[in-house]
Design a protein around this motif. Structure first.
Motif, PDB file in Angstrom:
ATOM      1  N   THR A  99      60.590 -26.115   1.127  1.00 54.32           N
ATOM      2  CA  THR A  99      60.516 -25.629   2.506  1.00 54.32           C
ATOM      3  C   THR A  99      59.045 -25.582   2.924  1.00 54.32           C
ATOM      4  O   THR A  99      58.150 -25.748   2.092  1.00 54.32           O
ATOM      5  CB  THR A  99      61.120 -24.214   2.624  1.00 54.32           C
ATOM      6  N   GLY A 100      58.790 -25.343   4.199  1.00 59.04           N
ATOM      7  CA  GLY A 100      57.421 -25.319   4.720  1.00 59.04           C
ATOM      8  C   GLY A 100      56.560 -24.243   4.084  1.00 59.04           C
ATOM      9  O   GLY A 100      55.390 -24.475   3.761  1.00 59.04           O
ATOM     10  N   THR A 101      57.134 -23.042   3.894  1.00 54.54           N
ATOM     11  CA  THR A 101      56.339 -21.967   3.308  1.00 54.54           C
ATOM     12  C   THR A 101      56.072 -22.220   1.829  1.00 54.54           C
ATOM     13  O   THR A 101      55.043 -21.810   1.313  1.00 54.54           O
ATOM     14  CB  THR A 101      57.037 -20.604   3.485  1.00 54.54           C
ATOM     15  N   GLU A 102      56.990 -22.920   1.148  1.00 54.92           N
ATOM     16  CA  GLU A 102      56.785 -23.220  -0.274  1.00 54.92           C
ATOM     17  C   GLU A 102      55.618 -24.182  -0.468  1.00 54.92           C
ATOM     18  O   GLU A 102      54.789 -23.987  -1.355  1.00 54.92           O
ATOM     19  CB  GLU A 102      58.053 -23.829  -0.883  1.00 54.92           C
ATOM     20  N   ILE A 103      55.520 -25.214   0.350  1.00 57.01           N
ATOM     21  CA  ILE A 103      54.422 -26.174   0.194  1.00 57.01           C
ATOM     22  C   ILE A 103      53.087 -25.510   0.524  1.00 57.01           C
ATOM     23  O   ILE A 103      52.074 -25.785  -0.120  1.00 57.01           O
ATOM     24  CB  ILE A 103      54.651 -27.468   1.020  1.00 57.01           C
ATOM     25  N   LYS A 104      53.083 -24.596   1.484  1.00 62.17           N
ATOM     26  CA  LYS A 104      51.842 -23.870   1.804  1.00 62.17           C
ATOM     27  C   LYS A 104      51.414 -23.007   0.619  1.00 62.17           C
ATOM     28  O   LYS A 104      50.233 -22.919   0.289  1.00 62.17           O
ATOM     29  CB  LYS A 104      52.029 -23.005   3.045  1.00 62.17           C
ATOM     30  N   SER A 105      52.383 -22.381  -0.029  1.00 61.67           N
ATOM     31  CA  SER A 105      52.088 -21.553  -1.188  1.00 61.67           C
ATOM     32  C   SER A 105      51.600 -22.412  -2.362  1.00 61.67           C
ATOM     33  O   SER A 105      50.678 -22.025  -3.078  1.00 61.67           O
ATOM     34  CB  SER A 105      53.349 -20.781  -1.579  1.00 61.67           C
ATOM     35  N   ILE A 106      52.199 -23.596  -2.552  1.00 60.54           N
ATOM     36  CA  ILE A 106      51.762 -24.505  -3.619  1.00 60.54           C
ATOM     37  C   ILE A 106      50.324 -24.951  -3.374  1.00 60.54           C
ATOM     38  O   ILE A 106      49.522 -25.006  -4.302  1.00 60.54           O
ATOM     39  CB  ILE A 106      52.714 -25.722  -3.725  1.00 60.54           C
ATOM     40  N   ARG A 107      49.991 -25.272  -2.130  1.00 56.77           N
ATOM     41  CA  ARG A 107      48.624 -25.709  -1.819  1.00 56.77           C
ATOM     42  C   ARG A 107      47.611 -24.616  -2.131  1.00 56.77           C
ATOM     43  O   ARG A 107      46.461 -24.903  -2.424  1.00 56.77           O
ATOM     44  CB  ARG A 107      48.531 -26.132  -0.361  1.00 56.77           C
ATOM     45  N   LYS A 108      48.033 -23.353  -2.063  1.00 54.98           N
ATOM     46  CA  LYS A 108      47.146 -22.241  -2.434  1.00 54.98           C
ATOM     47  C   LYS A 108      47.118 -22.010  -3.942  1.00 54.98           C
ATOM     48  O   LYS A 108      46.388 -21.161  -4.425  1.00 54.98           O
ATOM     49  CB  LYS A 108      47.597 -20.955  -1.732  1.00 54.98           C
ATOM     50  N   GLY A 109      47.961 -22.731  -4.689  1.00 59.10           N
ATOM     51  CA  GLY A 109      47.971 -22.610  -6.146  1.00 59.10           C
ATOM     52  C   GLY A 109      48.877 -21.523  -6.674  1.00 59.10           C
ATOM     53  O   GLY A 109      48.777 -21.126  -7.839  1.00 59.10           O
ATOM     54  N   LYS A 110      49.802 -21.029  -5.863  1.00 54.12           N
ATOM     55  CA  LYS A 110      50.677 -19.930  -6.277  1.00 54.12           C
ATOM     56  C   LYS A 110      51.986 -20.459  -6.853  1.00 54.12           C
ATOM     57  O   LYS A 110      53.063 -20.241  -6.309  1.00 54.12           O
ATOM     58  CB  LYS A 110      50.968 -19.026  -5.083  1.00 54.12           C
ATOM     59  N   ILE A 111      51.884 -21.183  -7.962  1.00 55.76           N
ATOM     60  CA  ILE A 111      53.060 -21.774  -8.597  1.00 55.76           C
ATOM     61  C   ILE A 111      52.941 -21.626 -10.108  1.00 55.76           C
ATOM     62  O   ILE A 111      51.853 -21.683 -10.657  1.00 55.76           O
ATOM     63  CB  ILE A 111      53.220 -23.259  -8.190  1.00 55.76           C
ATOM     64  N   ASN A 112      54.082 -21.402 -10.767  1.00 53.82           N
ATOM     65  CA  ASN A 112      54.114 -21.266 -12.220  1.00 53.82           C
ATOM     66  C   ASN A 112      55.274 -22.108 -12.760  1.00 53.82           C
ATOM     67  O   ASN A 112      56.420 -21.918 -12.356  1.00 53.82           O
ATOM     68  CB  ASN A 112      54.303 -19.798 -12.595  1.00 53.82           C
ATOM     69  N   ILE A 113      54.964 -23.043 -13.688  1.00 54.00           N
ATOM     70  CA  ILE A 113      56.000 -23.913 -14.246  1.00 54.00           C
ATOM     71  C   ILE A 113      56.160 -23.722 -15.756  1.00 54.00           C
ATOM     72  O   ILE A 113      56.794 -24.531 -16.400  1.00 54.00           O
ATOM     73  CB  ILE A 113      55.720 -25.396 -13.930  1.00 54.00           C
ATOM     74  N   LYS A 114      55.604 -22.652 -16.303  1.00 49.87           N
ATOM     75  CA  LYS A 114      55.623 -22.466 -17.758  1.00 49.87           C
ATOM     76  C   LYS A 114      57.024 -22.341 -18.337  1.00 49.87           C
ATOM     77  O   LYS A 114      57.315 -22.874 -19.382  1.00 49.87           O
ATOM     78  CB  LYS A 114      54.786 -21.254 -18.148  1.00 49.87           C
ATOM     79  N   GLU A 115      57.902 -21.614 -17.696  1.00 48.56           N
ATOM     80  CA  GLU A 115      59.248 -21.365 -18.227  1.00 48.56           C
ATOM     81  C   GLU A 115      60.299 -22.255 -17.579  1.00 48.56           C
ATOM     82  O   GLU A 115      61.488 -21.997 -17.701  1.00 48.56           O
ATOM     83  CB  GLU A 115      59.633 -19.897 -18.006  1.00 48.56           C
TER      84      GLU A 115
ATOM     85  N   ASN B 228      56.741 -14.520   6.437  1.00 43.80           N
ATOM     86  CA  ASN B 228      57.744 -13.527   6.875  1.00 43.80           C
ATOM     87  C   ASN B 228      59.181 -13.965   6.602  1.00 43.80           C
ATOM     88  O   ASN B 228      59.567 -14.144   5.468  1.00 43.80           O
ATOM     89  CB  ASN B 228      57.518 -13.103   8.331  1.00 43.80           C
ATOM     90  N   ARG B 229      59.992 -14.194   7.615  1.00 45.57           N
ATOM     91  CA  ARG B 229      61.426 -14.461   7.401  1.00 45.57           C
ATOM     92  C   ARG B 229      61.709 -15.857   6.866  1.00 45.57           C
ATOM     93  O   ARG B 229      62.821 -16.145   6.433  1.00 45.57           O
ATOM     94  CB  ARG B 229      62.201 -14.240   8.691  1.00 45.57           C
ATOM     95  N   PHE B 230      60.722 -16.753   6.899  1.00 48.04           N
ATOM     96  CA  PHE B 230      60.937 -18.121   6.430  1.00 48.04           C
ATOM     97  C   PHE B 230      60.795 -18.257   4.921  1.00 48.04           C
ATOM     98  O   PHE B 230      61.100 -19.299   4.365  1.00 48.04           O
ATOM     99  CB  PHE B 230      59.980 -19.096   7.134  1.00 48.04           C
ATOM    100  N   ASN B 231      60.301 -17.210   4.249  1.00 51.80           N
ATOM    101  CA  ASN B 231      60.173 -17.257   2.790  1.00 51.80           C
ATOM    102  C   ASN B 231      61.559 -17.294   2.144  1.00 51.80           C
ATOM    103  O   ASN B 231      62.502 -16.692   2.635  1.00 51.80           O
ATOM    104  CB  ASN B 231      59.405 -16.037   2.276  1.00 51.80           C
ATOM    105  N   VAL B 232      61.634 -18.019   1.033  1.00 57.06           N
ATOM    106  CA  VAL B 232      62.893 -18.125   0.291  1.00 57.06           C
ATOM    107  C   VAL B 232      62.702 -17.505  -1.090  1.00 57.06           C
ATOM    108  O   VAL B 232      61.603 -17.092  -1.451  1.00 57.06           O
ATOM    109  CB  VAL B 232      63.338 -19.605   0.167  1.00 57.06           C
ATOM    110  N   ASP B 233      63.772 -17.451  -1.875  1.00 54.13           N
ATOM    111  CA  ASP B 233      63.732 -16.888  -3.223  1.00 54.13           C
ATOM    112  C   ASP B 233      62.718 -17.660  -4.073  1.00 54.13           C
ATOM    113  O   ASP B 233      62.789 -18.881  -4.154  1.00 54.13           O
ATOM    114  CB  ASP B 233      65.126 -16.981  -3.841  1.00 54.13           C
TER     115      ASP B 233
END
Length: 155
Positions: free
Chosen positions: A30-46, A70-75
């Protein structure tokens, strides 16, 4: 031309598995997920991937919610679809079901076009003695490098 910018790296995958083959997969985000990834807020260890109904799905990948989302964030831990060609998915089905191999993410990066991609490895699990051998080999290499550096300083 920009190089690929690695966002998240899974060092544990190379320690716990023998890497057989590596694939590049796109991700459905989703749009908010890609924005969060660009900021480096992702974990793929598990995280790990499975093939269900002819689709490649990644589980356990944590993408933190975007602050201004806000409301566009997903799990953050929701399963996400990965994009591969149909013949690649068919090949992966054969490898995972018949040979008992696992699909493990190695890293997530942003490519030249600005798209988020994942390097997915077909991997075989290591036994404890394999891990010990790897650690002993790395230790021996490190000691040889130190000895070479010491000898070069003496000259």
């Amino acid at each position: 031309m920009k190089e690929k910018k690695i966002i998240a790296n899974n060092k544990k995958a190379r320690h716990d598995y023998f890497i057989e083959d590596v694939y590049e997969a796109g991700m459905v985000l989703t749009g908010t997920e890609i924005k969060s990834i660009r900021k480096g807020k992702i974990n793929i260890k598990e995280s790990y991937a499975k093939i269900e109904n002819g689709e490649l799905i990644i589980y356990g990948m944590h993408i933190s919610p975007y602050e201004q989302g806000n409301r566009f964030n997903v799990d953050p831990l929701r399963p996400r679809k990965l994009l591969l060609h149909k013949q690649e998915i068919r090949k992966l089905i054969g490898l995972t079901t018949l040979k008992g191999l696992t699909l493990v993410p190695l890293n997530v990066y942003i490519n030249q076009q600005g798209r988020a991609k994942m390097e997915l490895a077909v991997a075989r699990g290591k036994k404890i003695y394999d891990k010990r051998q790897d650690i002993a080999k790395k230790d021996a290499d490190r000691k040889m490098q130190q000895a070479v550096r010491r000898d070069s300083k003496n000259y």
